[in-house]
Design a protein around this motif. Structure first.
Motif, mmCIF file in Angstrom:
data_model
loop_
_atom_site.group_PDB
_atom_site.id
_atom_site.type_symbol
_atom_site.label_atom_id
_atom_site.label_comp_id
_atom_site.label_asym_id
_atom_site.label_seq_id
_atom_site.Cartn_x
_atom_site.Cartn_y
_atom_site.Cartn_z
ATOM 1 N N VAL A 69 -46.430 17.525 -28.370
ATOM 2 C CA VAL A 69 -46.548 18.790 -27.497
ATOM 3 C C VAL A 69 -48.319 19.323 -26.935
ATOM 4 C CG1 VAL A 69 -45.742 20.101 -25.512
ATOM 5 C CG2 VAL A 69 -44.185 19.000 -26.825
ATOM 6 N N ALA B 221 -48.612 21.047 -19.060
ATOM 7 C CA ALA B 221 -48.121 20.493 -20.455
ATOM 8 C C ALA B 221 -48.264 18.269 -20.256
ATOM 9 C CB ALA B 221 -46.319 20.674 -20.956
ATOM 10 N N PHE C 244 -42.154 17.597 -24.070
ATOM 11 C CA PHE C 244 -42.676 19.230 -23.380
ATOM 12 C C PHE C 244 -41.418 19.880 -22.225
ATOM 13 C CE2 PHE C 244 -43.515 19.083 -18.944
ATOM 14 C CZ PHE C 244 -43.957 17.622 -19.435
ATOM 15 N N ALA D 100 -44.786 26.458 -25.792
ATOM 16 C CA ALA D 100 -43.880 26.229 -25.872
ATOM 17 C C ALA D 100 -42.621 26.679 -26.428
ATOM 18 C CB ALA D 100 -43.844 24.710 -26.144
#
Length: 125
Positions: A1, A23, A28, A97
């Motif tokens: 990610v 992202a 993700f 994240a």
């Protein structure tokens, strides 16, 4: 990610500014996306978080009612809208994240899995 934050800059107190977090990566959307900030000489602190699929959000008390988080699934981008910022909101803002659990509109974070680079926000009085 991978996370790419942008949109920082100089804003007057009481104005508005929108930060973006783009992202990428296959998984993700399996994570929630949070915003953190770090002011000079202070520890990094949680600002807010959004769930990709439901759009559920949670905010720190210090920004609740002034900042909002939204997402554009088609663009794989999360936004942090700074409304009526104050000089004490000056900080480097990071998106991240995270892994955790939602119980209603409360989020229980377990881990910050990925960090984006920061973007500087300076609020002038």
């Amino acid at each position: 990610v991978q996370l790419q934050a942008s949109g920082g800059g100089l804003v007057q107190a009481g104005g508005s500014l929108t930060l973006s977090c783009a992202a990428s990566g296959r998984t993700f959307s399996a994570y929630d996306t949070a915003w953190y900030r770090q002011a000079p000489g202070k520890e990094r602190e949680f600002v807010g978080i959004i769930n990709w699929s439901s759009g559920t959000t949670e905010y720190a008390t210090s920004v609740k009612g002034r900042f909002t988080i939204s997402r554009d699934n088609a663009k794989s981008t999360v936004y942090l809208h700074l409304n009526s910022p104050k000089p004490e909101d000056t900080a480097v803002y990071y998106c991240a994240a995270t892994s955790g659990m939602w119980r209603g509109d409360q989020y229980y974070i377990q881990n910050v899995d990925y960090w984006g680079q920061g973007t500087q926000v300076t609020v002038s009085s």
